[in-house]
Design a protein around this motif. Structure first.
Motif, PDB file in Angstrom:
ATOM      1  N   ALA A  29      53.633  36.289  36.766  1.00 30.77           N
ATOM      2  CA  ALA A  29      52.338  36.704  37.315  1.00 30.77           C
ATOM      3  C   ALA A  29      51.342  37.006  36.195  1.00 30.77           C
ATOM      4  O   ALA A  29      51.709  37.560  35.164  1.00 30.77           O
ATOM      5  CB  ALA A  29      52.520  37.922  38.209  1.00 30.77           C
ATOM      6  N   VAL A  30      50.104  36.620  36.444  1.00 32.68           N
ATOM      7  CA  VAL A  30      49.006  36.908  35.525  1.00 32.68           C
ATOM      8  C   VAL A  30      48.039  37.865  36.215  1.00 32.68           C
ATOM      9  O   VAL A  30      47.902  37.855  37.432  1.00 32.68           O
ATOM     10  CB  VAL A  30      48.272  35.621  35.085  1.00 32.68           C
ATOM     11  CG1 VAL A  30      49.187  34.721  34.281  1.00 32.68           C
ATOM     12  CG2 VAL A  30      47.703  34.866  36.278  1.00 32.68           C
ATOM     13  N   GLY A  31      47.380  38.716  35.436  1.00 33.98           N
ATOM     14  CA  GLY A  31      46.456  39.700  35.981  1.00 33.98           C
ATOM     15  C   GLY A  31      46.936  41.102  35.657  1.00 33.98           C
ATOM     16  O   GLY A  31      48.012  41.289  35.097  1.00 33.98           O
ATOM     17  N   GLY A  97      43.631  28.606  36.442  1.00 35.52           N
ATOM     18  CA  GLY A  97      42.379  29.315  36.639  1.00 35.52           C
ATOM     19  C   GLY A  97      42.082  30.297  35.538  1.00 35.52           C
ATOM     20  O   GLY A  97      42.543  30.145  34.405  1.00 35.52           O
ATOM     21  N   LYS A  98      41.327  31.313  35.909  1.00 38.05           N
ATOM     22  CA  LYS A  98      40.925  32.372  34.974  1.00 38.05           C
ATOM     23  C   LYS A  98      40.950  33.701  35.712  1.00 38.05           C
ATOM     24  O   LYS A  98      40.746  33.744  36.920  1.00 38.05           O
ATOM     25  CB  LYS A  98      39.531  32.106  34.419  1.00 38.05           C
ATOM     26  CG  LYS A  98      39.463  30.876  33.530  1.00 38.05           C
ATOM     27  CD  LYS A  98      38.087  30.715  32.920  1.00 38.05           C
ATOM     28  CE  LYS A  98      38.060  29.547  31.967  1.00 38.05           C
ATOM     29  NZ  LYS A  98      38.246  29.927  30.583  1.00 38.05           N
ATOM     30  N   TYR A  99      41.207  34.770  34.964  1.00 43.99           N
ATOM     31  CA  TYR A  99      41.179  36.109  35.556  1.00 43.99           C
ATOM     32  C   TYR A  99      40.586  37.092  34.568  1.00 43.99           C
ATOM     33  O   TYR A  99      40.649  36.924  33.362  1.00 43.99           O
ATOM     34  CB  TYR A  99      42.581  36.557  35.986  1.00 43.99           C
ATOM     35  CG  TYR A  99      43.512  36.845  34.828  1.00 43.99           C
ATOM     36  CD1 TYR A  99      43.653  38.142  34.327  1.00 43.99           C
ATOM     37  CD2 TYR A  99      44.250  35.834  34.233  1.00 43.99           C
ATOM     38  CE1 TYR A  99      44.491  38.414  33.262  1.00 43.99           C
ATOM     39  CE2 TYR A  99      45.095  36.097  33.181  1.00 43.99           C
ATOM     40  CZ  TYR A  99      45.211  37.387  32.693  1.00 43.99           C
ATOM     41  OH  TYR A  99      46.046  37.647  31.635  1.00 43.99           O
ATOM     42  N   ASP A 100      39.974  38.105  35.113  1.00 44.49           N
ATOM     43  CA  ASP A 100      39.446  39.245  34.355  1.00 44.49           C
ATOM     44  C   ASP A 100      39.044  40.267  35.398  1.00 44.49           C
ATOM     45  O   ASP A 100      39.887  40.887  35.994  1.00 44.49           O
ATOM     46  CB  ASP A 100      38.277  38.832  33.465  1.00 44.49           C
ATOM     47  CG  ASP A 100      37.917  39.928  32.449  1.00 44.49           C
ATOM     48  OD1 ASP A 100      38.667  40.905  32.334  1.00 44.49           O
ATOM     49  OD2 ASP A 100      36.884  39.796  31.774  1.00 44.49           O
ATOM     50  N   SER A 101      37.746  40.366  35.709  1.00 51.59           N
ATOM     51  CA  SER A 101      37.324  41.274  36.778  1.00 51.59           C
ATOM     52  C   SER A 101      37.452  40.590  38.138  1.00 51.59           C
ATOM     53  O   SER A 101      37.411  41.246  39.163  1.00 51.59           O
ATOM     54  CB  SER A 101      35.885  41.728  36.546  1.00 51.59           C
ATOM     55  OG  SER A 101      35.036  40.607  36.497  1.00 51.59           O
ATOM     56  N   SER A 124      42.207  32.376  30.628  1.00 53.65           N
ATOM     57  CA  SER A 124      42.755  31.187  31.287  1.00 53.65           C
ATOM     58  C   SER A 124      44.255  31.324  31.528  1.00 53.65           C
ATOM     59  O   SER A 124      44.969  31.950  30.746  1.00 53.65           O
ATOM     60  CB  SER A 124      42.523  29.943  30.429  1.00 53.65           C
ATOM     61  OG  SER A 124      41.151  29.698  30.291  1.00 53.65           O
ATOM     62  N   PHE A 125      44.735  30.701  32.603  1.00 50.72           N
ATOM     63  CA  PHE A 125      46.166  30.611  32.861  1.00 50.72           C
ATOM     64  C   PHE A 125      46.477  29.274  33.501  1.00 50.72           C
ATOM     65  O   PHE A 125      45.607  28.621  34.069  1.00 50.72           O
ATOM     66  CB  PHE A 125      46.666  31.767  33.732  1.00 50.72           C
ATOM     67  CG  PHE A 125      46.141  31.752  35.141  1.00 50.72           C
ATOM     68  CD1 PHE A 125      46.813  31.078  36.157  1.00 50.72           C
ATOM     69  CD2 PHE A 125      44.970  32.428  35.467  1.00 50.72           C
ATOM     70  CE1 PHE A 125      46.323  31.070  37.451  1.00 50.72           C
ATOM     71  CE2 PHE A 125      44.476  32.431  36.764  1.00 50.72           C
ATOM     72  CZ  PHE A 125      45.157  31.748  37.757  1.00 50.72           C
ATOM     73  N   ASN A 126      47.728  28.860  33.388  1.00 52.96           N
ATOM     74  CA  ASN A 126      48.178  27.602  33.952  1.00 52.96           C
ATOM     75  C   ASN A 126      49.616  27.790  34.409  1.00 52.96           C
ATOM     76  O   ASN A 126      50.508  28.024  33.586  1.00 52.96           O
ATOM     77  CB  ASN A 126      48.076  26.490  32.906  1.00 52.96           C
ATOM     78  CG  ASN A 126      48.279  25.131  33.498  1.00 52.96           C
ATOM     79  OD1 ASN A 126      48.170  24.937  34.706  1.00 52.96           O
ATOM     80  ND2 ASN A 126      48.586  24.159  32.651  1.00 52.96           N
ATOM     81  N   LEU A 127      49.861  27.717  35.713  1.00 49.53           N
ATOM     82  CA  LEU A 127      51.188  27.910  36.286  1.00 49.53           C
ATOM     83  C   LEU A 127      51.694  26.568  36.799  1.00 49.53           C
ATOM     84  O   LEU A 127      50.976  25.870  37.519  1.00 49.53           O
ATOM     85  CB  LEU A 127      51.130  28.924  37.433  1.00 49.53           C
ATOM     86  CG  LEU A 127      50.392  30.236  37.167  1.00 49.53           C
ATOM     87  CD1 LEU A 127      50.358  31.091  38.434  1.00 49.53           C
ATOM     88  CD2 LEU A 127      51.023  30.993  36.020  1.00 49.53           C
ATOM     89  N   TYR A 128      52.929  26.208  36.429  1.00 48.26           N
ATOM     90  CA  TYR A 128      53.500  24.928  36.836  1.00 48.26           C
ATOM     91  C   TYR A 128      55.023  25.027  36.804  1.00 48.26           C
ATOM     92  O   TYR A 128      55.591  25.896  36.137  1.00 48.26           O
ATOM     93  CB  TYR A 128      53.008  23.799  35.929  1.00 48.26           C
ATOM     94  CG  TYR A 128      53.211  24.086  34.460  1.00 48.26           C
ATOM     95  CD1 TYR A 128      54.403  23.746  33.821  1.00 48.26           C
ATOM     96  CD2 TYR A 128      52.225  24.730  33.712  1.00 48.26           C
ATOM     97  CE1 TYR A 128      54.602  24.036  32.489  1.00 48.26           C
ATOM     98  CE2 TYR A 128      52.418  25.019  32.379  1.00 48.26           C
ATOM     99  CZ  TYR A 128      53.609  24.670  31.766  1.00 48.26           C
ATOM    100  OH  TYR A 128      53.801  24.967  30.450  1.00 48.26           O
ATOM    101  N   PRO A 129      55.714  24.127  37.521  1.00 42.00           N
ATOM    102  CA  PRO A 129      57.176  24.183  37.562  1.00 42.00           C
ATOM    103  C   PRO A 129      57.794  23.674  36.259  1.00 42.00           C
ATOM    104  O   PRO A 129      57.159  22.911  35.523  1.00 42.00           O
ATOM    105  CB  PRO A 129      57.535  23.255  38.723  1.00 42.00           C
ATOM    106  CG  PRO A 129      56.402  22.305  38.816  1.00 42.00           C
ATOM    107  CD  PRO A 129      55.177  23.073  38.376  1.00 42.00           C
TER     108      PRO A 129
END
Length: 162
Positions: A29-31, A97-101, A124-129
């Motif tokens: 998880a990102v965030g 995608g991207k995360y911050d606020s 930036s983040f990138n989630l993949y199998p």
């Protein structure tokens, strides 16, 4: 000695008769991870995604459709819903995608289509199998009642019972 050989041959036979396990992987998880936990895990294959974008910038909530049945809404439905229905034999193979606020999410399918929601600012983040042939099975993370605060992806090879 004969007993040992019979026992070992029985173990080998049982081991060979068992099906190979489904390939499973988890994208961490990102965030910031504050708030209440969520999971969209359901039976069946993902057939659609719906994401609410608030004020052209923030992701307030989302739902996944499994075999045409929508999951419980994750977080809130503030703003405009954006939706993508998957084609037959199409699957989600990347979430980035991207995360911050807030969040910007992009779901990419095995047929090269994508759904992009939110504003591209932040980390930036990138989630993949990690296994070929795997697809998105469900999402998990946390939300604070106003928006998503973390998102992780669970991947596996899908086997139809038909």
């Amino acid at each position: 000695m004969l007993q040992l050989i019979l026992i070992l041959s029985g173990v080998c036979t049982v081991g060979m008769a068992m099906p190979l396990p489904d390939f499973y992987s988890y994208s961490m998880a990102v965030g910031d991870g504050s708030g209440v936990e969520y999971s969209t895990a359901e039976a069946g294959r993902i057939t659609g995604i719906r994401v609410w974008e608030y004020s052209s910038a923030y992701i307030s909530g989302f739902q996944l459709s499994y075999e045409g049945n929508w999951t419980t809404l994750v977080c809130a439905s503030y703003g405009n819903p954006m939706e993508m229905t998957l084609h037959h034999d199409e699957s989600i193979i990347q979430v980035s995608g991207k995360y911050d606020s807030g969040y910007m999410l992009m779901f990419v399918t095995s047929q090269g289509r994508s759904l992009k929601v939110g504003q591209p600012s932040g980390i930036s983040f990138n989630l993949y199998p990690t296994h070929d042939g795997s697809e998105l099975r469900f999402l998990s993370g946390r939300h604070n009642g106003y928006g998503i605060t973390s998102i992780g992806a669970h991947w596996a090879v899908y086997h139809s019972s038909v």
